[in-house]
Design a protein around this motif. Sequence first.
Motif, PDB file in Angstrom:
ATOM      1  N   GLY A 112       0.844  -1.435   0.002  1.00 25.42           N
ATOM      2  CA  GLY A 112       0.370  -0.146   0.213  1.00 25.42           C
ATOM      3  C   GLY A 112       1.144   1.109  -0.299  1.00 25.42           C
ATOM      4  O   GLY A 112       0.663   2.344  -1.066  1.00 25.42           O
ATOM      5  N   ARG A 113       1.871   1.408   0.526  1.00 25.99           N
ATOM      6  CA  ARG A 113       2.568   2.346   0.623  1.00 25.99           C
ATOM      7  C   ARG A 113       3.254   2.579  -0.576  1.00 25.99           C
ATOM      8  O   ARG A 113       3.292   3.775  -0.466  1.00 25.99           O
ATOM      9  CB  ARG A 113       3.943   2.054   2.074  1.00 25.99           C
ATOM     10  CG  ARG A 113       4.863   3.240   2.875  1.00 25.99           C
ATOM     11  CD  ARG A 113       5.409   3.065   3.591  1.00 25.99           C
ATOM     12  NE  ARG A 113       6.665   1.568   3.500  1.00 25.99           N
ATOM     13  CZ  ARG A 113       6.285   0.986   4.185  1.00 25.99           C
ATOM     14  NH1 ARG A 113       4.793   0.501   5.623  1.00 25.99           N
ATOM     15  NH2 ARG A 113       7.208  -0.300   4.436  1.00 25.99           N
ATOM     16  N   ARG A 114       4.270   1.337  -1.338  1.00 29.88           N
ATOM     17  CA  ARG A 114       4.744   1.781  -2.225  1.00 29.88           C
ATOM     18  C   ARG A 114       3.644   2.318  -2.881  1.00 29.88           C
ATOM     19  O   ARG A 114       4.037   2.980  -4.692  1.00 29.88           O
ATOM     20  CB  ARG A 114       5.066   0.483  -2.515  1.00 29.88           C
ATOM     21  CG  ARG A 114       6.311   0.050  -2.215  1.00 29.88           C
ATOM     22  CD  ARG A 114       6.715  -1.336  -2.097  1.00 29.88           C
ATOM     23  NE  ARG A 114       7.673  -1.285  -4.107  1.00 29.88           N
ATOM     24  CZ  ARG A 114       8.365  -2.395  -4.876  1.00 29.88           C
ATOM     25  NH1 ARG A 114       8.155  -3.562  -3.732  1.00 29.88           N
ATOM     26  NH2 ARG A 114       9.031  -1.603  -6.067  1.00 29.88           N
ATOM     27  N   LEU A 115       2.135   1.616  -3.384  1.00 24.14           N
ATOM     28  CA  LEU A 115       1.537   1.969  -4.696  1.00 24.14           C
ATOM     29  C   LEU A 115       1.433   3.576  -4.314  1.00 24.14           C
ATOM     30  O   LEU A 115       0.988   4.377  -4.998  1.00 24.14           O
ATOM     31  CB  LEU A 115      -0.066   1.172  -4.360  1.00 24.14           C
ATOM     32  CG  LEU A 115      -1.499   1.461  -5.243  1.00 24.14           C
ATOM     33  CD1 LEU A 115      -0.710   1.161  -6.805  1.00 24.14           C
ATOM     34  CD2 LEU A 115      -2.242   0.608  -4.903  1.00 24.14           C
ATOM     35  N   MET A 116       0.948   3.889  -3.197  1.00 23.79           N
ATOM     36  CA  MET A 116       0.650   5.304  -2.916  1.00 23.79           C
ATOM     37  C   MET A 116       1.977   6.756  -3.256  1.00 23.79           C
ATOM     38  O   MET A 116       1.995   7.311  -3.533  1.00 23.79           O
ATOM     39  CB  MET A 116       0.325   5.372  -0.973  1.00 23.79           C
ATOM     40  CG  MET A 116       0.015   6.773  -1.347  1.00 23.79           C
ATOM     41  SD  MET A 116      -1.670   8.206  -1.571  1.00 23.79           S
ATOM     42  CE  MET A 116      -2.639   7.201  -0.446  1.00 23.79           C
ATOM     43  N   THR A 117       2.560   5.835  -3.236  1.00 27.31           N
ATOM     44  CA  THR A 117       4.712   6.875  -3.023  1.00 27.31           C
ATOM     45  C   THR A 117       4.511   6.906  -4.848  1.00 27.31           C
ATOM     46  O   THR A 117       4.068   7.830  -5.157  1.00 27.31           O
ATOM     47  CB  THR A 117       5.640   5.551  -3.319  1.00 27.31           C
ATOM     48  OG1 THR A 117       5.808   6.314  -1.828  1.00 27.31           O
ATOM     49  CG2 THR A 117       7.204   6.574  -3.458  1.00 27.31           C
TER      50      THR A 117
END
Length: 183
Positions: free
Chosen positions: A107-112
Amino acid sequence: MVIRRATVEDAAAIAVVHVRSWQAAYRGLIAQDYLDGLDPAQRAVLWEQWLAAADWPRRGTLVAEVSGEVVGFANFVPTQDDDADPRTVAAITAIYLLPAQWGTGLGRRLMTATLDALGTAYQEVTLWVLDTNDRARRFYEAGGWRTDGAVKVDTTLGLPLRVVRYRRSEEHTSELQSRTLIS
Protein backbone atom coordinates in the motif's frame (compact mmCIF):
# COMPACT_ATOMS: atom_id res chain seq x y z
CA MET A 1 5.84 -6.68 -7.54
CA VAL A 2 5.06 -4.29 -10.38
CA ILE A 3 3.14 -1.01 -10.30
CA ARG A 4 1.97 0.22 -13.69
CA ARG A 5 -0.69 2.27 -15.43
CA ALA A 6 -3.99 0.43 -15.66
CA THR A 7 -5.60 -0.34 -19.00
CA VAL A 8 -9.21 -1.11 -19.89
CA GLU A 9 -8.22 -4.79 -19.88
CA ASP A 10 -7.63 -4.50 -16.11
CA ALA A 11 -11.24 -3.51 -15.36
CA ALA A 12 -12.44 -6.93 -14.18
CA ALA A 13 -9.42 -7.48 -11.92
CA ILE A 14 -9.71 -3.98 -10.44
CA ALA A 15 -13.40 -4.60 -9.78
CA VAL A 16 -12.60 -7.77 -7.83
CA VAL A 17 -10.01 -5.92 -5.71
CA HIS A 18 -12.45 -3.05 -5.20
CA VAL A 19 -15.30 -5.28 -3.99
CA ARG A 20 -13.21 -7.70 -1.87
CA SER A 21 -11.33 -4.88 -0.15
CA TRP A 22 -14.55 -2.99 0.59
CA GLN A 23 -16.15 -6.11 2.03
CA ALA A 24 -13.23 -6.57 4.41
CA ALA A 25 -12.26 -2.97 5.20
CA TYR A 26 -15.75 -1.64 5.81
CA ARG A 27 -17.16 -4.61 7.75
CA GLY A 28 -18.81 -3.08 10.82
CA LEU A 29 -18.48 0.44 9.36
CA ILE A 30 -21.01 0.25 6.51
CA ALA A 31 -24.28 -1.68 6.43
CA GLN A 32 -23.51 -5.38 5.93
CA ASP A 33 -26.36 -5.88 3.44
CA TYR A 34 -24.80 -3.20 1.23
CA LEU A 35 -21.39 -4.90 1.41
CA ASP A 36 -22.89 -8.32 0.73
CA GLY A 37 -24.63 -6.95 -2.37
CA LEU A 38 -21.46 -5.66 -4.01
CA ASP A 39 -20.83 -7.43 -7.32
CA PRO A 40 -17.48 -7.36 -9.15
CA ALA A 41 -19.26 -7.81 -12.51
CA GLN A 42 -21.24 -4.62 -11.98
CA ARG A 43 -18.14 -2.72 -10.86
CA ALA A 44 -16.19 -3.98 -13.89
CA VAL A 45 -18.55 -2.11 -16.22
CA LEU A 46 -17.91 1.10 -14.30
CA TRP A 47 -14.17 0.48 -14.27
CA GLU A 48 -14.14 -0.02 -18.03
CA GLN A 49 -15.69 3.42 -18.41
CA TRP A 50 -13.34 5.08 -15.92
CA LEU A 51 -10.25 3.48 -17.44
CA ALA A 52 -11.32 4.49 -20.96
CA ALA A 53 -11.58 8.10 -19.71
CA ALA A 54 -7.99 8.19 -18.39
CA ASP A 55 -6.11 11.35 -19.33
CA TRP A 56 -2.60 10.80 -18.02
CA PRO A 57 -1.22 12.50 -15.92
CA ARG A 58 -4.38 14.46 -15.02
CA ARG A 59 -6.63 11.44 -14.47
CA GLY A 60 -5.69 7.79 -14.23
CA THR A 61 -5.39 4.51 -12.39
CA LEU A 62 -2.38 2.50 -11.31
CA VAL A 63 -2.45 -1.21 -10.57
CA ALA A 64 -0.16 -3.25 -8.35
CA GLU A 65 0.61 -6.77 -9.54
CA VAL A 66 2.18 -9.66 -7.70
CA SER A 67 3.15 -12.64 -9.86
CA GLY A 68 1.13 -11.19 -12.74
CA GLU A 69 -2.09 -10.85 -10.69
CA VAL A 70 -3.67 -7.46 -9.94
CA VAL A 71 -3.79 -7.21 -6.15
CA GLY A 72 -4.29 -3.46 -5.70
CA PHE A 73 -5.06 -0.18 -7.42
CA ALA A 74 -5.18 3.57 -6.93
CA ASN A 75 -7.29 6.05 -8.87
CA PHE A 76 -6.89 9.83 -9.15
CA VAL A 77 -8.73 12.71 -10.80
CA PRO A 78 -8.72 16.51 -10.66
CA THR A 79 -10.45 17.57 -7.44
CA GLN A 80 -14.19 17.96 -7.49
CA ASP A 81 -14.27 19.87 -4.20
CA ASP A 82 -15.87 23.31 -4.43
CA ASP A 83 -13.12 24.93 -2.35
CA ALA A 84 -10.20 23.78 -4.52
CA ASP A 85 -8.88 24.46 -8.02
CA PRO A 86 -8.94 21.32 -10.22
CA ARG A 87 -6.00 22.73 -12.22
CA THR A 88 -3.70 22.49 -9.20
CA VAL A 89 -5.37 20.02 -6.80
CA ALA A 90 -5.81 16.31 -7.47
CA ALA A 91 -7.97 13.87 -5.55
CA ILE A 92 -7.10 10.25 -4.91
CA THR A 93 -10.54 8.68 -5.15
CA ALA A 94 -9.51 5.13 -4.34
CA ILE A 95 -6.55 3.13 -3.11
CA TYR A 96 -7.29 -0.48 -2.27
CA LEU A 97 -5.47 -3.80 -1.90
CA LEU A 98 -6.76 -7.33 -1.55
CA PRO A 99 -6.90 -8.04 2.20
CA ALA A 100 -4.10 -10.63 1.91
CA GLN A 101 -1.79 -7.77 0.89
CA TRP A 102 -2.55 -5.54 3.88
CA GLY A 103 0.47 -4.89 6.08
CA THR A 104 3.00 -5.99 3.44
CA GLY A 105 4.22 -2.50 2.48
CA LEU A 106 2.51 -2.72 -0.91
CA GLY A 107 0.00 0.00 0.00
CA ARG A 108 2.83 2.38 0.84
CA ARG A 109 4.55 1.60 -2.47
CA LEU A 110 1.30 2.10 -4.39
CA MET A 111 0.71 5.45 -2.66
CA THR A 112 4.28 6.54 -3.43
CA ALA A 113 3.85 5.63 -7.09
CA THR A 114 0.55 7.52 -7.20
CA LEU A 115 2.10 10.64 -5.67
CA ASP A 116 5.01 10.34 -8.12
CA ALA A 117 2.54 10.28 -11.01
CA LEU A 118 0.63 13.27 -9.66
CA GLY A 119 3.69 15.33 -8.82
CA THR A 120 4.18 16.52 -12.39
CA ALA A 121 0.60 17.70 -12.86
CA TYR A 122 -0.57 19.01 -9.47
CA GLN A 123 0.59 21.08 -6.50
CA GLU A 124 -1.64 19.45 -3.89
CA VAL A 125 -3.42 16.16 -3.43
CA THR A 126 -6.47 15.38 -1.30
CA LEU A 127 -8.47 12.32 -0.42
CA TRP A 128 -11.60 11.62 1.59
CA VAL A 129 -11.81 8.83 4.14
CA LEU A 130 -14.61 7.44 6.26
CA ASP A 131 -14.19 9.09 9.65
CA THR A 132 -14.56 5.75 11.47
CA ASN A 133 -12.00 3.94 9.29
CA ASP A 134 -9.17 4.00 11.83
CA ARG A 135 -6.97 1.60 9.85
CA ALA A 136 -7.01 3.81 6.74
CA ARG A 137 -6.54 6.98 8.77
CA ARG A 138 -3.44 5.52 10.47
CA PHE A 139 -2.09 4.53 7.02
CA TYR A 140 -2.54 8.05 5.63
CA GLU A 141 -1.16 9.79 8.71
CA ALA A 142 1.92 7.53 8.73
CA GLY A 143 2.47 8.61 5.11
CA GLY A 144 2.46 12.32 5.92
CA TRP A 145 -1.19 13.11 5.17
CA ARG A 146 -2.98 15.54 7.47
CA THR A 147 -6.64 16.38 7.94
CA ASP A 148 -7.47 19.87 6.73
CA GLY A 149 -10.68 20.38 8.71
CA ALA A 150 -13.13 19.57 5.90
CA VAL A 151 -15.89 17.12 6.86
CA LYS A 152 -18.97 16.14 4.89
CA VAL A 153 -21.69 13.53 4.74
CA ASP A 154 -21.34 11.61 1.48
CA THR A 155 -24.60 10.10 0.22
CA THR A 156 -23.45 8.97 -3.25
CA LEU A 157 -23.89 5.30 -2.30
CA GLY A 158 -27.35 5.91 -0.89
CA LEU A 159 -25.88 5.64 2.61
CA PRO A 160 -25.03 8.64 4.80
CA LEU A 161 -21.26 8.30 5.32
CA ARG A 162 -19.35 10.93 7.30
CA VAL A 163 -15.96 11.50 5.66
CA VAL A 164 -12.97 13.71 6.46
CA ARG A 165 -10.51 15.19 4.01
CA TYR A 166 -6.77 14.62 4.11
CA ARG A 167 -4.27 16.73 2.18
CA ARG A 168 -0.65 16.70 0.99
CA SER A 169 1.02 19.75 -0.46
CA GLU A 170 3.62 20.01 -3.22
CA GLU A 171 6.56 19.91 -0.81
CA HIS A 172 5.37 16.54 0.53
CA THR A 173 4.64 15.22 -2.94
CA SER A 174 7.98 16.36 -4.40
CA GLU A 175 9.87 14.42 -1.72
CA LEU A 176 8.81 11.26 -3.50
CA GLN A 177 9.28 12.26 -7.14
CA SER A 178 12.84 11.02 -7.39
CA ARG A 179 11.75 7.41 -6.82
CA THR A 180 9.53 6.52 -9.75
CA LEU A 181 7.98 3.07 -9.38
CA ILE A 182 5.73 3.16 -12.44
CA SER A 183 6.73 0.85 -15.25
